[in-house]
Motif scaffolding. Structure first.
Motif, PDB file in Angstrom:
ATOM      1  N   ARG A 186      -6.023  10.383   0.553  1.00 30.66           N
ATOM      2  CA  ARG A 186      -5.540  11.071   1.459  1.00 30.66           C
ATOM      3  C   ARG A 186      -5.843  10.679   2.991  1.00 30.66           C
ATOM      4  O   ARG A 186      -5.133  10.683   3.740  1.00 30.66           O
ATOM      5  N   ARG A 187      -7.245  10.352   3.026  1.00 31.21           N
ATOM      6  CA  ARG A 187      -7.352   9.915   4.337  1.00 31.21           C
ATOM      7  C   ARG A 187      -6.486   8.742   4.951  1.00 31.21           C
ATOM      8  O   ARG A 187      -6.121   8.801   6.115  1.00 31.21           O
ATOM      9  N   GLU A 188      -6.308   7.656   4.161  1.00 31.90           N
ATOM     10  CA  GLU A 188      -5.693   6.374   4.791  1.00 31.90           C
ATOM     11  C   GLU A 188      -4.175   7.108   4.673  1.00 31.90           C
ATOM     12  O   GLU A 188      -3.436   6.297   5.727  1.00 31.90           O
ATOM     13  N   ALA A 189      -3.696   7.633   3.805  1.00 31.91           N
ATOM     14  CA  ALA A 189      -2.346   8.215   4.212  1.00 31.91           C
ATOM     15  C   ALA A 189      -2.249   8.950   5.317  1.00 31.91           C
ATOM     16  O   ALA A 189      -1.067   8.964   6.186  1.00 31.91           O
ATOM     17  N   THR A 190      -3.315   9.886   5.882  1.00 33.85           N
ATOM     18  CA  THR A 190      -3.153  10.413   7.100  1.00 33.85           C
ATOM     19  C   THR A 190      -3.200   9.690   8.244  1.00 33.85           C
ATOM     20  O   THR A 190      -2.293   9.707   9.109  1.00 33.85           O
ATOM     21  N   PHE A 191      -3.846   8.537   8.121  1.00 37.65           N
ATOM     22  CA  PHE A 191      -3.805   7.616   9.369  1.00 37.65           C
ATOM     23  C   PHE A 191      -2.530   6.813   9.340  1.00 37.65           C
ATOM     24  O   PHE A 191      -1.941   6.320  10.596  1.00 37.65           O
ATOM     25  N   ALA A 242      -2.985  17.616   8.375  1.00 36.28           N
ATOM     26  CA  ALA A 242      -4.155  16.772   8.290  1.00 36.28           C
ATOM     27  C   ALA A 242      -3.778  15.963   9.405  1.00 36.28           C
ATOM     28  O   ALA A 242      -4.853  15.508  10.190  1.00 36.28           O
ATOM     29  N   VAL A 243      -2.577  15.643   9.912  1.00 35.20           N
ATOM     30  CA  VAL A 243      -2.510  14.705  11.090  1.00 35.20           C
ATOM     31  C   VAL A 243      -2.730  15.627  12.477  1.00 35.20           C
ATOM     32  O   VAL A 243      -3.466  14.775  13.184  1.00 35.20           O
ATOM     33  N   ALA A 244      -2.321  16.888  12.254  1.00 31.01           N
ATOM     34  CA  ALA A 244      -2.738  17.408  13.519  1.00 31.01           C
ATOM     35  C   ALA A 244      -4.038  17.396  13.751  1.00 31.01           C
ATOM     36  O   ALA A 244      -4.818  17.646  14.980  1.00 31.01           O
ATOM     37  N   GLU A 245      -4.937  18.090  12.676  1.00 26.40           N
ATOM     38  CA  GLU A 245      -6.533  17.915  12.574  1.00 26.40           C
ATOM     39  C   GLU A 245      -7.185  16.742  13.200  1.00 26.40           C
ATOM     40  O   GLU A 245      -8.166  16.781  14.036  1.00 26.40           O
ATOM     41  N   VAL A 246      -6.628  15.419  12.851  1.00 24.12           N
ATOM     42  CA  VAL A 246      -6.912  14.272  13.335  1.00 24.12           C
ATOM     43  C   VAL A 246      -6.875  14.147  14.908  1.00 24.12           C
ATOM     44  O   VAL A 246      -7.735  13.770  15.633  1.00 24.12           O
ATOM     45  N   ARG A 247      -5.594  14.448  15.281  1.00 21.91           N
ATOM     46  CA  ARG A 247      -5.365  14.615  16.675  1.00 21.91           C
ATOM     47  C   ARG A 247      -6.074  15.385  17.635  1.00 21.91           C
ATOM     48  O   ARG A 247      -6.454  15.055  18.594  1.00 21.91           O
ATOM     49  N   ALA A 248      -6.302  16.402  16.884  1.00 15.98           N
ATOM     50  CA  ALA A 248      -7.250  17.574  17.528  1.00 15.98           C
ATOM     51  C   ALA A 248      -8.585  17.024  17.797  1.00 15.98           C
ATOM     52  O   ALA A 248      -9.406  17.196  18.825  1.00 15.98           O
ATOM     53  N   TYR A 293       7.123  11.790   3.276  1.00 18.82           N
ATOM     54  CA  TYR A 293       5.718  12.225   2.504  1.00 18.82           C
ATOM     55  C   TYR A 293       5.094  12.779   3.801  1.00 18.82           C
ATOM     56  O   TYR A 293       4.176  13.613   3.514  1.00 18.82           O
ATOM     57  N   CYS A 294       5.228  11.942   5.066  1.00 21.40           N
ATOM     58  CA  CYS A 294       4.152  12.695   6.172  1.00 21.40           C
ATOM     59  C   CYS A 294       4.748  13.917   6.652  1.00 21.40           C
ATOM     60  O   CYS A 294       4.053  14.740   7.310  1.00 21.40           O
ATOM     61  N   ALA A 295       5.983  14.360   6.072  1.00 22.34           N
ATOM     62  CA  ALA A 295       6.712  15.541   6.533  1.00 22.34           C
ATOM     63  C   ALA A 295       5.970  16.807   5.739  1.00 22.34           C
ATOM     64  O   ALA A 295       6.561  18.000   6.057  1.00 22.34           O
ATOM     65  N   ALA A 338       1.011  -1.205  -0.091  1.00 23.56           N
ATOM     66  CA  ALA A 338       0.011  -0.159  -0.103  1.00 23.56           C
ATOM     67  C   ALA A 338       0.888   1.341   0.137  1.00 23.56           C
ATOM     68  O   ALA A 338       0.922   1.916   1.092  1.00 23.56           O
ATOM     69  N   PRO A 339       1.294   1.680  -1.277  1.00 21.00           N
ATOM     70  CA  PRO A 339       2.324   2.876  -1.255  1.00 21.00           C
ATOM     71  C   PRO A 339       1.433   3.850  -0.641  1.00 21.00           C
ATOM     72  O   PRO A 339       0.430   4.210  -0.930  1.00 21.00           O
ATOM     73  N   ILE A 340       2.028   4.863   0.050  1.00 21.62           N
ATOM     74  CA  ILE A 340       1.452   5.874   0.697  1.00 21.62           C
ATOM     75  C   ILE A 340       0.910   6.882  -0.144  1.00 21.62           C
ATOM     76  O   ILE A 340      -0.308   7.590   0.116  1.00 21.62           O
TER      77      ILE A 340
END
Length: 237
Positions: free
Chosen positions: A185-190, A223-229, A214-216, A178-180
């Motif tokens: 977008r959603r699955e890449a965020t997780f 997107a990651v910050a929004e999920v954590r919030a 990629y995550c940087a 599963a290349p990121i």
């Protein structure tokens, strides 16, 4: 590594007695012939080693159906989700690629385009990057591909995008399942969330150097910050 919150492909029910996989209604088929295949020595032996979708592929192929290749494709996904037999995954991928290679090529036929794209991806997963790129680069999507079917233009565009993404993954010799940059977008965020983004029963592999890069990206960081919030707000309720 499973992708998404649902199980795909869906599980196929099996008769507890003879092990018949209920992958179709079997209406209009010669049920005596189906019974002969299912109770035969080969099917009986396959039940001990193969997945339900592979059994569906074997039965559909034995019945002379042109759709059998799709059950084999689903069997490759099923084997990956099970994650208990890498040799089986490799064997299924090889059989799928061989089957697709023997099929006629038609740039105006979506089935031909899709199957060859999936075969190129299977070769990428196998680490056969040169072969994967040879098949991928030879795929031509005719401007008339899918004409007469709903959303044909949208499908042409999405498959052109998929093949472009696949080229990038092949070029960096990425054999992951599963290349990121191909999972959405959603699955890449997780995936970027790491262990926090997976179910408690799943231990995700560490991020690869490419995934870390990629995550940087600023968009992914946001997107990651929004999920954590959002999770923090939910826990605080």
């Amino acid at each position: 590594m499973p992708v998404g919150s649902g199980l795909f492909p869906r599980e196929l029910p099996q008769c507890p007695g003879n092990g018949l996989v209920i992958y179709t209604s079997f209406s209009g088929l010669d049920l005596k012939r189906v019974t002969m295949i299912v109770t035969g020595a080969e099917y009986t032996a396959l039940r001990k080693t193969e997945t339900p979708y592979y059994l569906a592929y074997f039965l559909d192929r034995s019945l002379g159906s042109e759709s059998a290749v799709y059950y084999l494709l689903r069997a490759t996904w099923e084997a990956k989700i099970r994650g208990d037999d890498d040799a089986r995954v490799l064997r299924y991928n090889r059989e799928f690629v061989a089957l697709v290679r023997a099929m006629p090529v038609d740039p105006a036929n979506f089935e031909s385009i899709v199957l060859r794209g999936r075969a190129a991806n299977a070769l990428r997963e196998m680490g056969a990057f040169d072969e994967a790129e040879t098949i991928r680069a030879a795929i031509v999507i005719s401007p008339a591909a899918g004409d007469g079917y709903p959303n044909a233009a949208e499908h042409r565009k999405s498959w052109a995008a998929y093949l472009a993404q696949l080229a990038t993954a092949i070029a960096r010799a990425d054999a992951s399942r599963a290349p990121i940059d191909m999972i959405g977008r959603r699955e890449a965020t997780f995936r970027c969330l790491g262990p926090d983004g997976e179910a408690a029963t799943v231990s995700p592999p560490p991020l690869t150097p490419f995934e870390q890069s990629y995550c940087a990206d600023s968009g992914m960081v946001k997107a990651v910050a929004e999920v954590r919030a959002a999770r923090a707000r939910w826990k605080a309720r």
